[in-house]
Design a protein around this motif. Structure first.
Motif, mmCIF file in Angstrom:
data_model
loop_
_atom_site.group_PDB
_atom_site.id
_atom_site.type_symbol
_atom_site.label_atom_id
_atom_site.label_comp_id
_atom_site.label_asym_id
_atom_site.label_seq_id
_atom_site.Cartn_x
_atom_site.Cartn_y
_atom_site.Cartn_z
ATOM 1 N N GLY A 690 0.814 -1.214 0.000
ATOM 2 C CA GLY A 690 0.000 0.000 0.000
ATOM 3 C C GLY A 690 0.847 1.263 0.000
ATOM 4 N N ILE A 691 1.913 1.278 0.788
ATOM 5 C CA ILE A 691 2.740 2.481 0.878
ATOM 6 C C ILE A 691 3.505 2.721 -0.421
ATOM 7 C CG2 ILE A 691 4.869 1.445 1.773
ATOM 8 C CD1 ILE A 691 3.201 4.734 2.926
ATOM 9 N N ALA A 692 3.636 1.667 -1.236
ATOM 10 C CA ALA A 692 4.368 1.796 -2.506
ATOM 11 C C ALA A 692 3.485 2.297 -3.638
ATOM 12 C CB ALA A 692 4.991 0.450 -2.884
ATOM 13 N N LEU A 693 2.160 2.413 -3.411
ATOM 14 C CA LEU A 693 1.260 2.882 -4.467
ATOM 15 C C LEU A 693 1.576 4.327 -4.836
ATOM 16 C CD1 LEU A 693 -2.136 1.387 -3.214
ATOM 17 C CD2 LEU A 693 -0.810 0.628 -5.198
ATOM 18 N N SER A 694 1.528 4.627 -6.103
ATOM 19 C CA SER A 694 1.852 5.981 -6.559
ATOM 20 C C SER A 694 0.608 6.860 -6.682
ATOM 21 C CB SER A 694 2.600 5.932 -7.899
ATOM 22 O OG SER A 694 1.864 5.190 -8.843
ATOM 23 N N ASP A 695 -0.559 6.261 -6.891
ATOM 24 C CA ASP A 695 -1.781 7.039 -7.025
ATOM 25 C C ASP A 695 -2.281 7.453 -5.633
ATOM 26 O OD1 ASP A 695 -5.137 6.656 -7.165
ATOM 27 O OD2 ASP A 695 -4.189 7.965 -8.653
ATOM 28 N N PRO A 696 -2.368 8.756 -5.330
ATOM 29 C CA PRO A 696 -2.731 9.209 -3.981
ATOM 30 C C PRO A 696 -4.079 8.678 -3.507
ATOM 31 C CG PRO A 696 -1.869 11.043 -5.280
ATOM 32 C CD PRO A 696 -2.048 9.896 -6.230
ATOM 33 N N ALA A 697 -5.071 8.666 -4.390
ATOM 34 C CA ALA A 697 -6.406 8.219 -3.984
ATOM 35 C C ALA A 697 -6.395 6.729 -3.647
ATOM 36 C CB ALA A 697 -7.412 8.498 -5.098
ATOM 37 N N ALA A 698 -5.712 5.945 -4.481
ATOM 38 C CA ALA A 698 -5.628 4.506 -4.232
ATOM 39 C C ALA A 698 -4.883 4.227 -2.927
ATOM 40 C CB ALA A 698 -4.934 3.807 -5.399
ATOM 41 N N MET A 704 -6.338 3.414 4.673
ATOM 42 C CA MET A 704 -7.446 3.539 5.623
ATOM 43 C C MET A 704 -8.118 2.181 5.840
ATOM 44 S SD MET A 704 -7.409 6.548 6.773
ATOM 45 C CE MET A 704 -5.617 6.529 6.515
ATOM 46 N N HIS A 705 -8.275 1.420 4.749
ATOM 47 C CA HIS A 705 -8.892 0.105 4.890
ATOM 48 C C HIS A 705 -8.032 -0.815 5.763
ATOM 49 C CE1 HIS A 705 -11.046 -3.543 4.074
ATOM 50 N NE2 HIS A 705 -9.939 -4.106 3.599
ATOM 51 N N LEU A 706 -6.706 -0.692 5.636
ATOM 52 C CA LEU A 706 -5.815 -1.520 6.457
ATOM 53 C C LEU A 706 -5.973 -1.193 7.936
ATOM 54 C CD1 LEU A 706 -2.606 -1.515 4.207
ATOM 55 C CD2 LEU A 706 -4.084 -3.472 4.720
ATOM 56 N N LEU A 707 -6.158 0.089 8.259
ATOM 57 C CA LEU A 707 -6.389 0.456 9.660
ATOM 58 C C LEU A 707 -7.687 -0.167 10.168
ATOM 59 C CD1 LEU A 707 -5.369 4.205 10.195
ATOM 60 C CD2 LEU A 707 -4.121 2.130 10.796
ATOM 61 N N ARG A 708 -8.726 -0.075 9.324
ATOM 62 C CA ARG A 708 -10.017 -0.638 9.744
ATOM 63 C C ARG A 708 -9.942 -2.156 9.922
ATOM 64 N NH1 ARG A 708 -11.900 3.455 6.238
ATOM 65 N NH2 ARG A 708 -11.792 2.080 4.429
ATOM 66 N N SER A 709 -8.960 -2.781 9.256
ATOM 67 C CA SER A 709 -8.820 -4.242 9.322
ATOM 68 C C SER A 709 -8.107 -4.705 10.590
ATOM 69 C CB SER A 709 -8.051 -4.747 8.097
ATOM 70 O OG SER A 709 -8.713 -4.367 6.903
ATOM 71 N N LEU A 710 -7.520 -3.762 11.327
ATOM 72 C CA LEU A 710 -6.818 -4.134 12.552
ATOM 73 C C LEU A 710 -7.808 -4.549 13.640
ATOM 74 C CD1 LEU A 710 -4.183 -1.239 12.827
ATOM 75 C CD2 LEU A 710 -3.665 -3.664 12.449
ATOM 76 N N PRO A 711 -7.405 -5.464 14.537
ATOM 77 C CA PRO A 711 -8.259 -5.781 15.703
ATOM 78 C C PRO A 711 -8.463 -4.508 16.531
ATOM 79 C CG PRO A 711 -6.487 -7.399 15.459
ATOM 80 C CD PRO A 711 -6.193 -6.299 14.492
ATOM 81 N N ASP A 712 -9.580 -4.388 17.192
ATOM 82 C CA ASP A 712 -9.900 -3.164 17.930
ATOM 83 C C ASP A 712 -8.818 -2.740 18.927
ATOM 84 O OD1 ASP A 712 -12.148 -3.020 16.453
ATOM 85 O OD2 ASP A 712 -13.579 -3.365 18.095
ATOM 86 N N PRO A 713 -8.305 -3.630 19.788
ATOM 87 C CA PRO A 713 -7.277 -3.192 20.748
ATOM 88 C C PRO A 713 -6.037 -2.623 20.035
ATOM 89 C CG PRO A 713 -8.121 -5.350 21.357
ATOM 90 C CD PRO A 713 -8.638 -5.062 19.978
ATOM 91 N N ASN A 714 -5.657 -3.249 18.933
ATOM 92 C CA ASN A 714 -4.489 -2.782 18.179
ATOM 93 C C ASN A 714 -4.748 -1.404 17.577
ATOM 94 O OD1 ASN A 714 -4.538 -5.797 18.252
ATOM 95 N ND2 ASN A 714 -2.560 -5.588 17.232
ATOM 96 N N LEU A 715 -5.934 -1.230 16.981
ATOM 97 C CA LEU A 715 -6.256 0.040 16.332
ATOM 98 C C LEU A 715 -6.349 1.174 17.358
ATOM 99 C CD1 LEU A 715 -7.082 1.776 13.940
ATOM 100 C CD2 LEU A 715 -9.439 0.924 14.200
ATOM 101 N N ILE A 716 -7.056 0.934 18.462
ATOM 102 C CA ILE A 716 -7.225 1.988 19.472
ATOM 103 C C ILE A 716 -5.865 2.389 20.067
ATOM 104 C CG2 ILE A 716 -8.249 2.526 21.732
ATOM 105 C CD1 ILE A 716 -10.565 0.616 20.944
ATOM 106 N N THR A 717 -5.034 1.388 20.356
ATOM 107 C CA THR A 717 -3.703 1.669 20.908
ATOM 108 C C THR A 717 -2.853 2.426 19.890
ATOM 109 O OG1 THR A 717 -3.810 -0.323 22.281
ATOM 110 C CG2 THR A 717 -1.624 0.631 21.902
#
Length: 805
Positions: A690-698, A704-717
């Protein structure tokens, strides 16, 4: 001057004097006697030649094992150092071995009519190898001495090289230093010329050998004349207008701020003056030369006091993110070079990549230094250099101040005198190459990658009581960075720190220790950054020898610095071992336990240890210079770790009393010892893509989707930590920690996959590891630079995005 050097100079003077009166050959009526004398001369020559070959063999003996270690991650010497020290020795040995093997049977079965001259003629035709050796001799000797000082293993090798004795000698071997053996070829070339002269003197003019020996002697004498200045140590200085000798004391590449921009200069410190030069591009077929930018007699040089710094031009600091981006490019290019070599790619492609790497490394060398080194001319002109380390600044200042203790006079050089002096700089210089990795061998180890554990025990030798502390520096990407700082030991002559630090190494080869006297006088404030300038009372460095420090046991050492002795211990842990995520066997603790288990047990959204450490840092550490970068005392960190694991009632009391860097270190250690990274093993490949993508929107959608995919304790922390790091970066003018600095510290800690997810031993592929680390840094930096994120907002957006990037 060495006795051998004096002896060689006497030989040299004798040889050159004989050019005016060349031998005419033996008289005809004494032909028989002459033929016998030829045999005597040749027997003596062979005996000396045998000894010379043994000396060269002794010099070459450590070459093979040194080369073998140079291709490993733990070299004794680098490939470039080996090439410099042993330059042309093998070729010189082969030349003389061929001569010896050709002469020996002829002398054993002596025939006065036989021809030997062609053997000497061939040797004379190969003297160009000696020219190359002589040109490199000074830097070879300096490299050997420097490596010997910095590396105990090489010091032992170089001090006692075993030279095989003559056949009839009672002693089978004698011990000779490498320094003495390196001088043997210079000594030998003068002796060989004398032998030719003696042979010709006893050879009749009508003998077939006469014209061959005459030609060999002519070539040898011409060669000696051409290198006379190079091998005469009395001629390595320049004469002043008063007839005194002007010696070069110190030189090196420095960055000067001139006309509002950074310029790379070569600074030459002579016994009576400082000369700042620029290396000019060489015209086709012509040698490189220096162009003098300015010079300053030491009698007119003064150092400005901190309060006078206002009059000097201000330092333009380069943004950290620009420096880190270039580091990432260098690592990426180096990986491409290795791939091209592995795939046996075209040499042109490799050379293009090397050129690209050099350009990036040169940019980094020019833009990374930030420590000001100012000098004034008493007449008002000021000069500003930027250095990467307080250590180097102290070295230059001390060298100049030592020379200024002499009775120096002001002077003005004429244009001719300046031209002659500048012209001599190219030959006199001791620093030949820029400190960039592209100047090194491709297979050379990039240094040590991992963690260096250092205990600073104590110091002695202070003449008066003072408030004393030490800092530790290591090198990375060609320049030095301060990594740790002991506490201030007040009003003492024998500080007992006994503090342990864990220092991350990134291609590091040298550890420096600087000892300071703490100054509390606000009148001595540096106008550049409003920091009080502390006095350096001692400094020293030690080469990081993998053979010495990479053991399970501590290695104790002492650095002597200006009469002060600092005692310390160190040991090294490779990155794959030190960063290994090991699940805790005691599930009741917090270190090494899954974050979901801890939060469930505590009935909290963010682990207690994270909340308390961050709260304490924000209370009294947010303004601390180098917070999260400067190492805390390891014993304090271990004490806090034990307290949190035991859920001690004294935790809050300990936190309030503990050094803030130890608390910051405890937080970093907690995340490092999680059994899997905070951003999880499962999502790691997707983060990298994801960090290697060149298109800003993509990229935005993916990250953002990767953050949402994290388990809740991991994301909140993660979000809790993210906001804290942003608040710390807001204090960058005070704490010197930018978003990029913080991302560099925390990125690998939060993303590095656990051992089961790793693809092989990363320590064996440090260039690939560096590329991965840079990507990990970029992931965290992306979120740090992003507008504020909230758990509720992320969870509200339930749109599905594939993680198959």
């Amino acid at each position: 001057m060495h006795e051998e050097e004096e002896e060689a100079l006497l030989f040299l003077d004798r040889v050159l004097a004989q050019e005016a009166n060349p031998p005419q050959g033996a008289a005809g009526d004494a032909e028989g006697k002459g033929q016998d004398m030829r045999l005597v001369v040749l027997k003596d020559f062979l005996a000396n030649e045998e000894m010379y070959l043994h000396q060269l063999e002794a010099l070459l003996l450590p070459l093979k094992p040194l080369r073998a270690t140079a291709t490993t991650s733990q070299p004794v010497l680098t490939a470039q150092q080996i090439e410099t020290i042993f330059y042309k020795i093998q070729e010189i040995y082969e030349i003389h071995k061929e001569l010896y093997d050709g002469l020996w049977p002829r002398v054993q079965a002596w025939d006065s009519a036989a021809v030997q001259g062609h053997l000497f003629q061939k040797m004379a035709s190969q003297l160009g190898v000696y020219k190359a050796f002589v040109d490199n001799y000074k830097v070879a000797l300096e490299t050997a001495l420097k490596c010997s000082q910095n590396n105990n293993q090489f010091q032992k090798i170089s001090e006692e090289l075993k030279v095989k004795g003559p056949k009839d000698s009672k002693e089978s071997h004698t011990s000779v230093s490498m320094e003495a053996l390196l001088y043997k070829p210079i000594n030998r070339v003068t002796r060989s010329t004398l032998v030719l002269h003696d042979l010709l003197k006893h050879t009749p003019p009508d003998h077939p050998d006469f014209p061959l020996l005459q030609d060999a002697l002519r070539v040898s004498q011409t060669f000696l004349s051409s290198i006379n200045e190079d091998i005469d140590p009395r001629r390595t200085a320049v004469t002043t207008p008063k007839g005194e000798t002007r010696q070069l004391v110190k030189d090196g590449f420095l960055v000067e701020v001139a006309e509002g921009s950074r310029k790379l200069r070569h600074l030459f410190l002579f016994t009576d003056m400082l000369l700042c030069a620029k290396l000019k591009k060489a015209a086709a077929g012509k040698p490189q030369q220096y162009e003098c930018k300015w010079y300053l007699p030491l009698a007119e040089l003064v150092f400005p006091s901190p309060e006078e710094s206002d009059a000097c031009p201000q330092v333009q600091a380069m943004p950290d993110h620009d420096l880190e981006d270039v580091k990432m490019k260098i690592s990426s290019i180096k990986s491409e070079v290795q791939k091209e070599k592995a795939n046996k790619g075209q040499s042109r492609a490799v050379e293009r990549l090397k050129k690209k790497m050099f350009d990036n490394e040169f940019w980094l060398l020019l833009n990374s230094p930030s420590i000001p080194f100012r000098i004034h001319n008493r007449n008002g002109k000021s000069y500003l250099f930027l250095l990467s380390s307080d250590y180097e600044r102290a070295e230059w200042r001390e060298a100049i101040q030592k020379l200024q203790k002499k009775d120096l006079q002001a002077f003005v050089l004429s244009s001719i005198e300046l031209q002659v002096l500048t012209g001599s700089c190219f030959k006199l210089r001791t620093v030949h190459h820029l400190p960039v990795t592209s100047n090194k061998d491709d297979d050379e180890s990039p240094g040590m990658n991992g963690f260096l554990h250092v205990i600073v025990h104590s110091a002695t030798g202070f003449k008066h009581s003072a408030n004393l502390y030490c800092t530790l520096e290591v090198d990375s990407f060609g320049y030095f960075v301060s990594k740790a700082k002991t506490r201030v030991f007040r009003d003492t002559t024998e500080p007992q720190w006994n503090e342990e630090f864990e220092i991350e190494l990134e291609g590091s080869q040298t550890l420096r220790i600087l000892c300071y006297e703490k100054c509390y006088d606000k009148s001595k404030m540096n106008k550049d950054n409003n920091e009080i300038v502390d006095k350096i009372v001692g400094k020293g460095q030690v080469q990081l020898d993998p053979q010495t420090v990479q053991t399970k046991d501590w290695h104790m050492d002492v650095i002597e610095m200006n009469g002060v002795k600092v005692e310390f211990s160190m040991k090294f842990t490779s990155r794959d071992l030190s960063l290994k995520r090991t699940p805790s066997k005691k599930q009741t603790g917090v270190f090494g336990v899954k974050i979901s288990v801890v939060t469930k047990r505590e009935r909290s959204k963010v682990p207690y240890i994270v909340r308390q450490c961050i709260e304490e840092v924000e209370k009294r550490g947010i303004d601390e210079v180098g917070i999260y970068r400067i190492s805390g005392v390891a014993t304090d960190i271990q004490a806090l770790k034990a307290a949190f694991d035991a859920n001690s009632k004294d935790i809050l009391m300990m936190l309030s009393d503990m050094d803030i860097n130890a608390i910051a270190g405890t937080l970093k250690l907690y995340f490092r010892e999680l059994p899997e990274p905070l951003l999880t093993d499962r999502l790691y490949p997707a983060f990298m893509e994801g960090i290697a993508l060149s298109d800003p929107a993509a990229k935005e959608n993916c990250m953002m989707h990767l953050l949402r995919s994290l388990p809740d304790p991991n994301l909140i922390t993660f979000l809790f930590l993210l906001e804290h790091l942003k608040r710390a970066a807001e204090k960058e003018p005070v704490n010197k920690m930018s978003l990029h600095n913080l991302a560099t510290v925390f990125g690998p800690t939060l993303l590095r996959p656990s051992e089961g997810e790793s693809k092989g031993p990363l320590s064996l592929a440090s260039d690939i590891w560096s590329h991965d680390v840079m990507a990990q840094v970029q992931v965290l930096l992306y979120y740090l630079q992003h507008p504020p994120l909230s758990f509720a907002e992320l969870k509200r957006n339930l749109l599905y995005f594939s993680t198959d990037v």
